[in-house]
Write a protein that holds these residues in place. Structure first.
Motif, PDB file in Angstrom:
ATOM      1  N   VAL A  30       0.877  -1.181   0.000  1.00  0.00           N
ATOM      2  CA  VAL A  30       0.000   0.000   0.000  1.00  0.00           C
ATOM      3  C   VAL A  30       0.909   1.224   0.000  1.00  0.00           C
ATOM      4  N   LEU A  31       0.629   2.165  -0.868  1.00  0.00           N
ATOM      5  CA  LEU A  31       1.458   3.370  -0.994  1.00  0.00           C
ATOM      6  C   LEU A  31       0.841   4.537  -0.239  1.00  0.00           C
ATOM      7  N   SER A  32       1.709   5.477   0.137  1.00  0.00           N
ATOM      8  CA  SER A  32       1.252   6.757   0.701  1.00  0.00           C
ATOM      9  C   SER A  32       1.655   7.848  -0.281  1.00  0.00           C
ATOM     10  N   ILE A  33       0.655   8.444  -0.930  1.00  0.00           N
ATOM     11  CA  ILE A  33       0.945   9.470  -1.936  1.00  0.00           C
ATOM     12  C   ILE A  33       0.445  10.827  -1.432  1.00  0.00           C
ATOM     13  N   GLY A  34       1.332  11.787  -1.394  1.00  0.00           N
ATOM     14  CA  GLY A  34       0.957  13.144  -0.958  1.00  0.00           C
ATOM     15  C   GLY A  34       0.161  13.852  -2.038  1.00  0.00           C
ATOM     16  N   ILE A  35      -1.051  14.310  -1.682  1.00  0.00           N
ATOM     17  CA  ILE A  35      -1.903  14.982  -2.680  1.00  0.00           C
ATOM     18  C   ILE A  35      -1.870  16.495  -2.453  1.00  0.00           C
ATOM     19  N   ILE A  36      -2.077  16.903  -1.197  1.00  0.00           N
ATOM     20  CA  ILE A  36      -1.884  18.306  -0.806  1.00  0.00           C
ATOM     21  C   ILE A  36      -0.696  18.291   0.154  1.00  0.00           C
TER      22      ILE A  36
ATOM     23  N   ARG B 154     -11.059  18.951  -4.358  1.00  0.00           N
ATOM     24  CA  ARG B 154     -11.124  20.115  -5.259  1.00  0.00           C
ATOM     25  C   ARG B 154      -9.827  20.911  -5.210  1.00  0.00           C
ATOM     26  N   SER B 155      -9.458  21.496  -6.349  1.00  0.00           N
ATOM     27  CA  SER B 155      -8.310  22.418  -6.462  1.00  0.00           C
ATOM     28  C   SER B 155      -7.000  21.826  -5.938  1.00  0.00           C
ATOM     29  N   VAL B 156      -6.570  20.774  -6.608  1.00  0.00           N
ATOM     30  CA  VAL B 156      -5.294  20.141  -6.276  1.00  0.00           C
ATOM     31  C   VAL B 156      -4.230  20.673  -7.249  1.00  0.00           C
ATOM     32  N   PRO B 157      -3.064  21.078  -6.738  1.00  0.00           N
ATOM     33  CA  PRO B 157      -2.041  21.604  -7.658  1.00  0.00           C
ATOM     34  C   PRO B 157      -1.516  20.518  -8.608  1.00  0.00           C
ATOM     35  N   ALA B 158      -1.358  20.879  -9.874  1.00  0.00           N
ATOM     36  CA  ALA B 158      -0.742  19.989 -10.883  1.00  0.00           C
ATOM     37  C   ALA B 158       0.360  20.788 -11.562  1.00  0.00           C
ATOM     38  N   GLY B 159       1.549  20.210 -11.623  1.00  0.00           N
ATOM     39  CA  GLY B 159       2.695  20.902 -12.238  1.00  0.00           C
ATOM     40  C   GLY B 159       3.281  21.979 -11.339  1.00  0.00           C
ATOM     41  N   ARG B 160       3.380  21.689 -10.015  1.00  0.00           N
ATOM     42  CA  ARG B 160       3.930  22.658  -9.049  1.00  0.00           C
ATOM     43  C   ARG B 160       5.218  23.306  -9.554  1.00  0.00           C
ATOM     44  N   GLY B 161       5.200  24.626  -9.675  1.00  0.00           N
ATOM     45  CA  GLY B 161       6.421  25.359 -10.028  1.00  0.00           C
ATOM     46  C   GLY B 161       6.811  25.288 -11.500  1.00  0.00           C
ATOM     47  N   PHE B 162       6.092  24.499 -12.291  1.00  0.00           N
ATOM     48  CA  PHE B 162       6.424  24.404 -13.716  1.00  0.00           C
ATOM     49  C   PHE B 162       5.569  25.384 -14.519  1.00  0.00           C
TER      50      PHE B 162
ATOM     51  N   TRP C  35       3.433  24.871 -16.672  1.00  0.00           N
ATOM     52  CA  TRP C  35       2.058  24.444 -16.954  1.00  0.00           C
ATOM     53  C   TRP C  35       1.234  24.300 -15.667  1.00  0.00           C
ATOM     54  N   GLU C  36       1.713  24.866 -14.560  1.00  0.00           N
ATOM     55  CA  GLU C  36       1.008  24.709 -13.275  1.00  0.00           C
ATOM     56  C   GLU C  36      -0.455  25.136 -13.351  1.00  0.00           C
ATOM     57  N   LYS C  37      -1.317  24.325 -12.770  1.00  0.00           N
ATOM     58  CA  LYS C  37      -2.735  24.675 -12.665  1.00  0.00           C
ATOM     59  C   LYS C  37      -3.365  23.915 -11.497  1.00  0.00           C
ATOM     60  N   SER C  38      -4.626  24.257 -11.214  1.00  0.00           N
ATOM     61  CA  SER C  38      -5.362  23.539 -10.170  1.00  0.00           C
ATOM     62  C   SER C  38      -6.400  22.653 -10.830  1.00  0.00           C
ATOM     63  N   ILE C  39      -6.486  21.411 -10.363  1.00  0.00           N
ATOM     64  CA  ILE C  39      -7.484  20.510 -10.952  1.00  0.00           C
ATOM     65  C   ILE C  39      -8.223  19.756  -9.837  1.00  0.00           C
ATOM     66  N   ASP C  40      -9.417  19.257 -10.151  1.00  0.00           N
ATOM     67  CA  ASP C  40     -10.143  18.402  -9.208  1.00  0.00           C
ATOM     68  C   ASP C  40      -9.697  16.967  -9.470  1.00  0.00           C
ATOM     69  N   VAL C  41      -9.387  16.224  -8.395  1.00  0.00           N
ATOM     70  CA  VAL C  41      -8.972  14.838  -8.618  1.00  0.00           C
ATOM     71  C   VAL C  41      -9.872  13.859  -7.864  1.00  0.00           C
ATOM     72  N   LYS C  42     -10.237  12.797  -8.571  1.00  0.00           N
ATOM     73  CA  LYS C  42     -11.115  11.762  -8.011  1.00  0.00           C
ATOM     74  C   LYS C  42     -10.229  10.580  -7.643  1.00  0.00           C
TER      75      LYS C  42
END
Ligand SMILES: [Zn+2]
Ligand SMILES: [Zn+2]
Length: 422
Positions: free
Chosen positions: A17-23, A76-84, A86-93
């Motif tokens: 089982v993995l632990s993945i940081g989302i925020i 809601r509003s999870v960072p994608a592409g931190r510091g790059f 193409w950075e944006k906020s997206i909703d992730v399921k």
């Protein structure tokens, strides 16, 4: 620290089982909304001092437990592409459970997810489900090996295996999941890249630019036999570069590599590449900057106070043509001063307001004024560090009917694929 880190030894029989940081705490978020699809309920979560407030009640931490498949939470509003760029906020399921904590006054959200449930999400987040099965299988085996073996656990201080972003492995939940990705994951279940009975630290990047890079030229690791630079094309051997000039000619010239236009047209790439990527050209690219822009960028990124930049001189290049040591000289207090950038990462960061595609480039200084150039053009090759699997090249191979086994043995030449659990 939490016991989230995986030991390779424990892995040989059961699925981890993995632990993945989302925020992450660095996102500096104090409030977030999470929707439970099963309960049809919206949680409004906030920080209060070192506590968490969920729908007006105060907690130390919160576990939104879920061990069922096909049950999800949307953040809601999870960072994608931190510091790059193409950075944006997206909703992730997200499948799996969510652990919500307060770390130094900010939200820290961890997704606990089984490895095999995680992988099809990674394969599709990195490459779209429109990709041929051989590519998705090769990418899945690579991603599975990397997440377990990565010598560089970037967030070990947070007790997580990886974050959700390009800094580790891009993971955006099931939003873009496809049946092809699930099939690739099931078909390769438990399969890892092994070298001498150890799981390989299997790296990958978007485009090598024609030749992949040796791992020790990018990270301070000992050389790994399965991460040697290779020619990413039909011919097996790397062109015999006699000197710097030969490498420069290589970067300036197109070649028939798997990641070139010959195998995959760049206009078709957007159909295959993850949907938060900037569209552009990657195999060969051009970036121009004025003297003023470049000086400002370097000063901002390197903490220098150059009045103007006089020269950029590559001191070392890796096998792929990537510059790994660059001398920057400029005018400071009426004298010429120099700084050295000693990694491809620093170089890519310093020369572009966001981030340069790669450090495999040729420098062209345009017309001079008072002994200083007026503008600069960088002609470059590839996107990313270039070590291990070249994703666009692997796509080119898969589109020309190569199998996942052939793709993996092309990029990780001395590694073997082996199934470690059922
Ligand atoms: Zn990361
Ligand atoms: Zn390539």
């Amino acid at each position: 620290m939490e016991k989230a880190m995986l030991s390779v030894k424990n892995l040989y029989h059961t699925e981890p089982v993995l632990s993945i940081g989302i925020i992450l705490p660095i996102d500096k978020k104090n409030s977030i909304e999470i929707f439970s699809h099963e309960k049809n309920k919206l949680y409004k979560i906030e920080t209060h001092e070192n506590k968490i407030i969920i729908n007006n009640s105060q907690k130390e931490s919160i576990l939104l437990h879920n061990d069922k498949t096909n049950v999800f939470h949307t953040i809601r509003s999870v960072p994608a592409g931190r510091g790059f760029h193409w950075e944006k906020s997206i909703d992730v399921k997200l499948p799996g459970s969510l652990l919500i904590k307060n770390k130094n006054g900010f939200l820290f959200i961890i997704n606990k997810i089984s490895l095999e449930e995680y992988l099809p999400c990674v394969a599709t987040s990195e490459m779209s489900g429109a990709c041929p099965p051989a590519l998705l299988e090769a990418q899945t085996i690579t991603a599975r090996s990397w997440i377990i073996a990565a010598s560089e656990k970037k967030h070990s201080n947070l007790g997580i295996d990886a974050c959700n972003d390009d800094c580790c492995q891009r993971y955006q939940g099931i939003g873009n999941i496809t049946t092809e990705a699930i099939t690739a994951s099931k078909k390769t279940r438990g399969k890892f890249l092994l070298y001498q009975n150890e799981i390989c630290d299997a790296r990958y990047s978007k485009s090598c630019g024609g030749i992949t890079e040796n791992n020790e030229n990018v990270w301070e690791d000992p050389p790994k036999p399965y991460l040697r630079g290779i020619f990413d094309g039909l011919s097996k051997s790397i062109p015999d570069f006699k000197d710097h000039k030969d490498k420069i000619d290589w970067i300036l010239n197109q070649s028939d590599c798997y990641c070139s236009n010959k195998f995959i047209k760049e206009k078709d790439l957007k159909k295959y590449i993850g949907n938060v990527d900037n569209k552009g050209t990657y195999y060969r690219w051009v970036y121009s900057s004025t003297q003023k822009q470049l000086t400002e960028t370097i000063n901002k990124k390197c903490g220098t106070s150059f009045h103007s930049i006089k020269s950029l001189i590559p001191k070392k290049r890796g096998i792929s043509g990537r510059i790994t040591s660059l001398e920057i000289s400029g005018l400071f207090n009426n004298q010429i001063e120099s700084i050295m950038l000693e990694s491809e990462y620093e170089i890519r960061n310093a020369l572009h307001p966001e981030f340069l595609y790669s450090s495999a480039f040729v420098i062209i200084l345009d017309s001079k004024e008072n002994d200083m150039f007026k503008s600069i053009t960088l002609k470059g090759a590839g996107w990313g560090h270039g070590v291990g699997l070249c994703q666009i090249g692997a796509l080119g191979m898969a589109l020309s009917k190569k199998t996942s086994k052939t793709i993996l043995s092309h990029y990780f030449s001395s590694a073997l694929v082996k199934k470690l659990y059922d």
